[in-house]
Enzyme design. Structure first.
Site, PDB file in Angstrom:
ATOM      1  N   CYS A 141       1.012  -1.343   0.067  1.00 12.52           N
ATOM      2  CA  CYS A 141      -0.112  -0.058   0.020  1.00 12.52           C
ATOM      3  C   CYS A 141       0.799   1.173   0.128  1.00 12.52           C
ATOM      4  O   CYS A 141       0.636   2.225  -0.924  1.00 12.52           O
ATOM      5  CB  CYS A 141      -0.909  -0.218   1.375  1.00 12.52           C
ATOM      6  SG  CYS A 141      -0.184  -0.354   2.659  1.00 12.52           S
ATOM      7  N   HIS A 221      -2.432   5.616   6.156  1.00 11.22           N
ATOM      8  CA  HIS A 221      -0.957   5.854   6.404  1.00 11.22           C
ATOM      9  C   HIS A 221      -0.744   7.563   6.060  1.00 11.22           C
ATOM     10  O   HIS A 221      -1.845   7.840   5.157  1.00 11.22           O
ATOM     11  CB  HIS A 221      -0.201   5.229   5.739  1.00 11.22           C
ATOM     12  CG  HIS A 221      -0.046   3.751   5.637  1.00 11.22           C
ATOM     13  ND1 HIS A 221       0.220   3.064   6.922  1.00 11.22           N
ATOM     14  CD2 HIS A 221      -0.309   2.759   4.664  1.00 11.22           C
ATOM     15  CE1 HIS A 221      -0.113   1.736   6.769  1.00 11.22           C
ATOM     16  NE2 HIS A 221      -0.114   1.562   5.369  1.00 11.22           N
TER      17      HIS A 221
HETATM   18  P1  NAD Z   1      -5.267 -10.819   6.178  1.00 13.48           P
HETATM   19  O1  NAD Z   1      -4.750 -11.555   7.292  1.00 13.48           O
HETATM   20  O2  NAD Z   1      -6.430  -9.719   6.307  1.00 13.48           O
HETATM   21  O3  NAD Z   1      -5.849 -11.932   5.079  1.00 13.48           O
HETATM   22  C1  NAD Z   1      -5.303 -13.144   4.695  1.00 13.48           C
HETATM   23  C2  NAD Z   1      -6.104 -14.147   4.720  1.00 13.48           C
HETATM   24  O4  NAD Z   1      -5.478 -15.377   4.210  1.00 13.48           O
HETATM   25  C3  NAD Z   1      -6.991 -14.384   5.773  1.00 13.48           C
HETATM   26  O5  NAD Z   1      -8.281 -14.604   5.377  1.00 13.48           O
HETATM   27  C4  NAD Z   1      -6.504 -15.905   6.197  1.00 13.48           C
HETATM   28  O6  NAD Z   1      -7.328 -16.650   6.890  1.00 13.48           O
HETATM   29  C5  NAD Z   1      -6.026 -16.556   4.810  1.00 13.48           C
HETATM   30  N1  NAD Z   1      -5.054 -17.464   4.920  1.00 13.48           N
HETATM   31  C6  NAD Z   1      -4.070 -17.633   5.706  1.00 13.48           C
HETATM   32  N2  NAD Z   1      -3.509 -18.853   5.429  1.00 13.48           N
HETATM   33  C7  NAD Z   1      -3.829 -19.417   4.394  1.00 13.48           C
HETATM   34  C8  NAD Z   1      -3.364 -20.397   3.550  1.00 13.48           C
HETATM   35  N3  NAD Z   1      -2.710 -21.169   4.097  1.00 13.48           N
HETATM   36  N4  NAD Z   1      -4.222 -20.456   2.206  1.00 13.48           N
HETATM   37  C9  NAD Z   1      -5.229 -19.491   1.984  1.00 13.48           C
HETATM   38  N5  NAD Z   1      -5.502 -18.827   2.780  1.00 13.48           N
HETATM   39  C10 NAD Z   1      -4.877 -18.676   4.162  1.00 13.48           C
HETATM   40  O7  NAD Z   1      -4.257 -10.162   5.283  1.00 13.48           O
HETATM   41  P2  NAD Z   1      -4.180  -8.949   4.589  1.00 13.48           P
HETATM   42  O8  NAD Z   1      -4.061  -7.619   5.245  1.00 13.48           O
HETATM   43  O9  NAD Z   1      -5.357  -9.100   3.421  1.00 13.48           O
HETATM   44  O10 NAD Z   1      -2.627  -9.186   3.654  1.00 13.48           O
HETATM   45  C11 NAD Z   1      -2.664  -9.943   2.397  1.00 13.48           C
HETATM   46  C12 NAD Z   1      -1.369  -9.441   1.843  1.00 13.48           C
HETATM   47  O11 NAD Z   1      -1.534  -8.416   1.324  1.00 13.48           O
HETATM   48  C13 NAD Z   1      -0.253  -9.530   2.508  1.00 13.48           C
HETATM   49  O12 NAD Z   1       0.873  -9.803   1.484  1.00 13.48           O
HETATM   50  C14 NAD Z   1      -0.126  -8.234   3.008  1.00 13.48           C
HETATM   51  O13 NAD Z   1       1.280  -7.642   3.230  1.00 13.48           O
HETATM   52  C15 NAD Z   1      -0.513  -7.372   1.635  1.00 13.48           C
HETATM   53  N6  NAD Z   1      -1.103  -6.081   1.942  1.00 13.48           N
HETATM   54  C16 NAD Z   1      -1.837  -5.735   3.161  1.00 13.48           C
HETATM   55  C17 NAD Z   1      -2.338  -4.523   3.402  1.00 13.48           C
HETATM   56  C18 NAD Z   1      -3.138  -4.070   4.460  1.00 13.48           C
HETATM   57  O14 NAD Z   1      -2.848  -3.018   4.954  1.00 13.48           O
HETATM   58  N7  NAD Z   1      -3.716  -5.031   4.957  1.00 13.48           N
HETATM   59  C19 NAD Z   1      -2.188  -3.445   2.422  1.00 13.48           C
HETATM   60  C20 NAD Z   1      -1.410  -3.821   0.947  1.00 13.48           C
HETATM   61  C21 NAD Z   1      -0.884  -5.244   0.881  1.00 13.48           C
END
Ligand code: NAD
Length: 338
Positions: A141, A221
């Site tokens: 992000c 942010h």
């Molecule tokens: P999150 O924890 O909200 O979601 C992740 C999901 O994956 C959850 O629903 C979890 O249950 C599931 N999961 C866990 N283990 C798994 C598996 N083995 N197989 C399939 N699903 C599984 O995380 P998020 O915030 O959505 O982040 C996901 C990615 O996006 C990460 O790489 C993070 O760095 C990136 N990201 C996050 C944000 C943010 O601010 N939240 C912003 C940009 C990028």
């Protein structure tokens, strides 16, 4: 024919990308992968998304909760052209092997290292270079937010150097494990932070240095940005450049948007799903040229700014659309970003 898309990891990012994909007329969601039968799984079903689980072991729990499961990730991968992987950062290597086995293209998120795919993506800066690739990583992000402003500044005026302080939200609003915190945490304490090198994974030649502080908020942010440009320009020139960008929203403190809280309220009043703000929120009255250097503030909605980039990345990897500007317009229009 519509492109067939799977979402692996249906959390903060995954569920938003699913809805954004479903809103496009040239792609469709074939299934989403959920680990547990949460309220999100129930709502996904109500939206018409078929649910798959990472493995057979997860299915029993869904049965107990009376949520239909269509199969496992392995089966889903046999039905799709591409998978958007939004699992927690660090799981990339493991899943990459599986996607390769199925011959399915994949897009990861900023929690993975650039090296996983060897290609980091931003819709405006390098759509063309993504065409036809098997794998890409949509940068984080913060990096997405920085590339969106630095790319046009580099293209029009040239960037001599950029110095950025990122005030990061400590946790997402639904996070009950890690925040908010009653503190300001220099993070990482060892300077500079990794955000600068991450920007360089897309804008290879920009001289950028970053510092980051975790703050006691969950909303957005905030970036304090200082750029030395190669060409002289006025505040009006910079505003004019930003006004034309498809994913920068200029706001003004005169409209009573003086904080990230009000920027989020603005997104809700715009009727955005989940109150999301997909664009960088740049305060036009913060844009200042001081002693020949540019300064401004922008706010980044961490839960949603990468969502339209994922949609464009799908089009680029599958070569559904060869022109990045057209893909951006199409994505924005389908989402109602105006
Ligand atoms: P999150 O924890 O909200 O979601 C992740 C999901 O994956 C959850 O629903 C979890 O249950 C599931 N999961 C866990 N283990 C798994 C598996 N083995 N197989 C399939 N699903 C599984 O995380 P998020 O915030 O959505 O982040 C996901 C990615 O996006 C990460 O790489 C993070 O760095 C990136 N990201 C996050 C944000 C943010 O601010 N939240 C912003 C940009 C990028």
């Amino acid at each position: 024919m519509k492109a067939k898309v799977a979402i692996n990891g249906y959390g903060t990012i995954g569920k938003r990308v699913a809805d954004a994909v479903a809103a496009q007329d040239d792609m469709e969601i074939v299934g989403v992968v959920k680990t547990r039968p949460s309220f999100e799984a129930r709502i996904a079903k109500e939206k018409g998304y078929d649910i798959y689980t990472p493995s057979e072991e997860n299915i029993a729990e869904f049965k107990k909760s009376k949520i239909d499961v269509s199969g496992t990730l392995n089966e889903l991968l046999g039905k799709v052209d591409i998978v958007v992987d939004a699992t927690p950062g660090g799981m990339g290597e493991e899943y990459k092997k599986l996607y390769q086995k199925h011959g399915v293209k994949a897009i990861w998120q900023g929690g993975e290292d650039h090296e996983l795919t060897g290609f980091s993506f931003n819709s405006e800066a390098n759509y063309q270079d993504a065409l036809g690739r098997d794998f890409a990583r949509v940068v984080s992000c913060n990096t997405t937010g920085l590339v969106r402003v630095l790319y046009p500044l580099e293209t029009v005026f040239g960037v001599k150097k950029a110095r950025v302080t990122l005030m990061r939200r400590a946790a997402d609003p639904n996070d009950i494990k890690t925040g908010p915190i009653n503190s300001l945490i220099p993070d990482p304490i060892k300077l500079p932070s990794h955000h600068g090198p991450d920007v360089n994974s897309i804008l290879h030649d920009i001289d950028i240095t970053t510092m980051a502080v975790k703050t006691s908020t969950t909303l957005m942010h905030l970036h304090a940005i200082n750029v030395e440009l190669k060409q002289e320009c006025s505040e009006a020139d910079v505003q004019g450049i930003f006004e034309k960008r498809p994913r920068i929203r200029l706001v003004s403190s005169k409209d009573r948007i003086k904080s990230t809280a009000e920027a989020m309220e603005y997104a809700k009043d715009l009727g955005r799903p989940r109150g999301d703000m997909w664009e960088n929120v740049v305060w036009k009255d913060s844009i200042a040229i001081n002693k020949g250097e540019l300064y401004f503030f922008q706010a980044i909605h961490q839960e949603s700014d990468v969502v339209p980039e994922n949609v464009d990345a799908i089009r680029a990897l599958l070569e559904i659309e060869k022109d990045g500007a057209k893909s951006i317009r199409k994505t924005n229009k389908a989402l109602g970003m105006n």
